[in-house]
Design an enzyme around this catalytic site. Sequence first.
Site, PDB file in Angstrom:
ATOM      1  N   ARG A 277       4.271  -7.581  70.535  1.00  0.00           N
ATOM      2  CA  ARG A 277       4.810  -7.766  69.229  1.00  0.00           C
ATOM      3  C   ARG A 277       5.782  -7.077  68.709  1.00  0.00           C
ATOM      4  O   ARG A 277       6.727  -7.571  67.942  1.00  0.00           O
ATOM      5  CB  ARG A 277       3.568  -8.301  68.036  1.00  0.00           C
ATOM      6  CG  ARG A 277       3.131  -9.422  68.471  1.00  0.00           C
ATOM      7  CD  ARG A 277       2.044  -9.856  67.842  1.00  0.00           C
ATOM      8  NE  ARG A 277       2.298 -10.917  66.432  1.00  0.00           N
ATOM      9  CZ  ARG A 277       2.220  -9.906  64.693  1.00  0.00           C
ATOM     10  NH1 ARG A 277       1.947  -8.666  65.277  1.00  0.00           N
ATOM     11  NH2 ARG A 277       3.190 -10.628  64.346  1.00  0.00           N
TER      12      ARG A 277
ATOM     13  N   GLY B 208      -0.554 -20.390  59.934  1.00  0.00           N
ATOM     14  CA  GLY B 208       0.274 -18.854  59.637  1.00  0.00           C
ATOM     15  C   GLY B 208       0.184 -18.168  58.193  1.00  0.00           C
ATOM     16  O   GLY B 208       0.725 -17.542  58.036  1.00  0.00           O
TER      17      GLY B 208
ATOM     18  N   CYS C  16       7.944   0.542  81.561  1.00  0.00           N
ATOM     19  CA  CYS C  16       9.619   0.878  81.567  1.00  0.00           C
ATOM     20  C   CYS C  16      10.092   0.850  81.014  1.00  0.00           C
ATOM     21  O   CYS C  16      11.443  -0.303  81.565  1.00  0.00           O
ATOM     22  CB  CYS C  16       9.397   1.315  83.342  1.00  0.00           C
ATOM     23  SG  CYS C  16       8.598   1.879  84.708  1.00  0.00           S
ATOM     24  N   GLU C  17      10.299   0.382  79.516  1.00  0.00           N
ATOM     25  CA  GLU C  17      11.517   0.659  78.919  1.00  0.00           C
ATOM     26  C   GLU C  17      11.503   0.913  77.640  1.00  0.00           C
ATOM     27  O   GLU C  17      10.057   1.340  77.167  1.00  0.00           O
ATOM     28  CB  GLU C  17      10.657  -1.025  78.405  1.00  0.00           C
ATOM     29  CG  GLU C  17      10.762  -2.186  78.953  1.00  0.00           C
ATOM     30  CD  GLU C  17      11.931  -3.246  79.349  1.00  0.00           C
ATOM     31  OE1 GLU C  17      12.589  -3.023  78.397  1.00  0.00           O
ATOM     32  OE2 GLU C  17      11.888  -3.376  80.115  1.00  0.00           O
TER      33      GLU C  17
ATOM     34  N   TYR D 275       8.794  -8.904  67.928  1.00  0.00           N
ATOM     35  CA  TYR D 275       9.012  -9.242  66.567  1.00  0.00           C
ATOM     36  C   TYR D 275       9.584  -8.433  65.847  1.00  0.00           C
ATOM     37  O   TYR D 275       9.360  -7.749  64.664  1.00  0.00           O
ATOM     38  CB  TYR D 275       8.537  -9.743  65.694  1.00  0.00           C
ATOM     39  CG  TYR D 275       7.062 -10.549  66.214  1.00  0.00           C
ATOM     40  CD1 TYR D 275       8.804 -12.172  67.209  1.00  0.00           C
ATOM     41  CD2 TYR D 275       6.057 -11.175  66.487  1.00  0.00           C
ATOM     42  CE1 TYR D 275       7.808 -13.120  67.512  1.00  0.00           C
ATOM     43  CE2 TYR D 275       5.616 -12.331  67.313  1.00  0.00           C
ATOM     44  CZ  TYR D 275       5.935 -12.787  67.874  1.00  0.00           C
ATOM     45  OH  TYR D 275       5.685 -14.292  67.939  1.00  0.00           O
TER      46      TYR D 275
ATOM     47  N   GLU E 201      -3.840 -25.279  60.147  1.00  0.00           N
ATOM     48  CA  GLU E 201      -4.716 -24.867  61.368  1.00  0.00           C
ATOM     49  C   GLU E 201      -4.265 -23.434  61.592  1.00  0.00           C
ATOM     50  O   GLU E 201      -3.250 -23.353  62.065  1.00  0.00           O
ATOM     51  CB  GLU E 201      -3.579 -25.674  62.906  1.00  0.00           C
ATOM     52  CG  GLU E 201      -2.179 -25.927  61.945  1.00  0.00           C
ATOM     53  CD  GLU E 201      -1.626 -27.459  63.455  1.00  0.00           C
ATOM     54  OE1 GLU E 201      -2.064 -27.950  63.473  1.00  0.00           O
ATOM     55  OE2 GLU E 201      -0.619 -26.853  63.189  1.00  0.00           O
ATOM     56  N   PRO E 202      -5.150 -22.825  60.719  1.00  0.00           N
ATOM     57  CA  PRO E 202      -4.944 -21.033  61.501  1.00  0.00           C
ATOM     58  C   PRO E 202      -5.715 -20.865  62.960  1.00  0.00           C
ATOM     59  O   PRO E 202      -6.559 -20.673  63.611  1.00  0.00           O
ATOM     60  CB  PRO E 202      -6.217 -20.377  59.846  1.00  0.00           C
ATOM     61  CG  PRO E 202      -6.789 -21.831  60.167  1.00  0.00           C
ATOM     62  CD  PRO E 202      -6.229 -23.875  60.772  1.00  0.00           C
ATOM     63  N   GLY E 203      -4.479 -19.965  62.917  1.00  0.00           N
ATOM     64  CA  GLY E 203      -4.735 -19.218  64.489  1.00  0.00           C
ATOM     65  C   GLY E 203      -4.569 -17.887  64.098  1.00  0.00           C
ATOM     66  O   GLY E 203      -5.895 -16.875  64.265  1.00  0.00           O
ATOM     67  N   ARG E 204      -3.982 -16.916  63.417  1.00  0.00           N
ATOM     68  CA  ARG E 204      -3.842 -15.051  63.603  1.00  0.00           C
ATOM     69  C   ARG E 204      -5.083 -14.841  61.790  1.00  0.00           C
ATOM     70  O   ARG E 204      -5.395 -14.068  62.136  1.00  0.00           O
ATOM     71  CB  ARG E 204      -2.071 -15.111  62.933  1.00  0.00           C
ATOM     72  CG  ARG E 204      -1.822 -13.944  62.282  1.00  0.00           C
ATOM     73  CD  ARG E 204      -0.870 -13.357  61.212  1.00  0.00           C
ATOM     74  NE  ARG E 204       0.106 -14.376  62.279  1.00  0.00           N
ATOM     75  CZ  ARG E 204       1.232 -13.984  63.222  1.00  0.00           C
ATOM     76  NH1 ARG E 204       1.285 -12.329  63.732  1.00  0.00           N
ATOM     77  NH2 ARG E 204       1.957 -14.560  63.629  1.00  0.00           N
TER      78      ARG E 204
HETATM   79  C1  LIG Z   1       2.190 -25.866  65.211  1.00  0.00           C
HETATM   80  C2  LIG Z   1       1.246 -24.585  64.828  1.00  0.00           C
HETATM   81  N1  LIG Z   1       0.022 -24.975  63.754  1.00  0.00           N
HETATM   82  C3  LIG Z   1       0.021 -23.488  64.228  1.00  0.00           C
HETATM   83  C4  LIG Z   1      -0.243 -22.693  64.469  1.00  0.00           C
HETATM   84  C5  LIG Z   1      -0.994 -20.855  63.914  1.00  0.00           C
HETATM   85  O1  LIG Z   1      -0.272 -19.932  64.109  1.00  0.00           O
HETATM   86  P1  LIG Z   1      -1.353 -18.608  62.635  1.00  0.00           P
HETATM   87  O2  LIG Z   1      -1.706 -18.111  64.195  1.00  0.00           O
HETATM   88  O3  LIG Z   1       0.375 -17.651  62.485  1.00  0.00           O
HETATM   89  O4  LIG Z   1      -2.050 -18.896  61.840  1.00  0.00           O
HETATM   90  C6  LIG Z   1       1.105 -22.101  65.272  1.00  0.00           C
HETATM   91  C7  LIG Z   1       1.466 -20.679  65.835  1.00  0.00           C
HETATM   92  O5  LIG Z   1       2.494 -20.606  65.334  1.00  0.00           O
HETATM   93  C8  LIG Z   1       1.630 -23.737  65.554  1.00  0.00           C
HETATM   94  O6  LIG Z   1       2.911 -23.588  65.773  1.00  0.00           O
END
Ligand SMILES: Cc1ncc(COP(=O)(O)O)c(C=O)c1O
Length: 418
Positions: free
Chosen positions: A310, A229, A341-342, A314, A271-274
Amino acid sequence: MSISHQQLGKLADKFGTPLYLYDQNAMESKIKAYLDNFKSDLFQTGVLYASKAFSCKGMIQLVKDMGMCLDVVSGGELYVAQQVGFDMNKVYFHGNNKSKSELEFALSLDIGTVVVDNYQELVLLDKIAKDLGKKVKVLFRLNIGVDAHTHKYISTALFESKFGMMPDSQEFADCMSYFSGDANVVFDGIHCHIGSQVFEINAYKLAVDKMVAILKQWNTPLTLNIGGGFGVRYTNEDKPIDTAELCKMLIDYVHKALDEQKVSINKLLIEPGRSIVGEAGSTIYTIGFTKQIPTKSFYFVDGGMTDNIRPALYQAKYDCDVVGKQNEPKTNKVTIAGKCCESGDLIIEDVMLPPAKSGDRIVVYTTGAYGYSMSSNYNKATTPAVVFVKDGNAKLVVKRQTYQDLVANDVNDDWSQL
Ligand SMILES: Cc1ncc(COP(=O)(O)O)c(C=O)c1O
């Protein structure tokens, strides 16, 4: 982003638009910053890439090559990991409603850990593990009620969230009693994820305090996963914390909390994604028509909510430039609108840009996370290609969908009696 505007123009010419671009150097340095700094002398550490942010074989191969662990949330994401030969010991399977077949698939691959969301899942997982004669480690996703102050759709640990169990609930107590029998599920620790696009380190500190207090009830050192997150810069309003600094602050705070509460852990995970892919990605569009009304000016682009949901979902904000005109005075207030078409299909509202015309390209920055992965075929739009750029070279990693792809699963089968 280290891709020059001249290169952006060339990439658009070569691969067409809309086009998802990823700066591989930027992703690599981000991953390295996590791996080099999320370290402790007291316990093992692990950085899981949350593949929901952006998953394709090219990306998961990169994650594998760089030695990260992986977070998957579906059979599909797991399949991508399998396709690139990811070490299944390093894969964590999340999700609040995993199906029987997804769990069977995961166990058949000898997945390392399942992050169990509820009691029903634990019972099902144990049964599948027994049937297959396997043991599997589990973490429990806990809902610890920390408000990370982000948009409510991406804030996941408020008590009303659909994710996880409350630590003091009967359901969690039932999960814990489950392990006293001859279970094939092996209790390994606890997990929380407080939300996405979070800038407040205090929210993580509060989460750590709560999670460490929960860990106190067990005498063995377990795994603590504090989720992802971590926020990124979409516009100047966003002030992300430097990754190395963030990792050190988290590690220091976990050390402090463990010391104060007299708890030890075996392993700490994030667990970073974004934050791995967000700022490394951008999208190039071509302007088609433009529209001027007394109160607003529009540039219509050849993509929209189908490649980036997004803003509509959001109210997410982005920055952009007209390709090749990044240094010209930004004199015009315009809205970048998509072609769906939105009426809500607006990529950026009221942004200042230099004058531009049909055929000019727009680059929207920080689209690397949850753009491609949330893309859709609404209006039968074809999903754009994905290209990685590294050291001045470009590589196609996902082909643009074709019209044929759009009907590839359509069949006109014979009627059969029910
Ligand atoms: C359980 C869990 N871990 C990690 C993430 C990754 O979040 P982010 O991409 O914001 O780092 C999410 C995103 O929804 C999540 O639900």
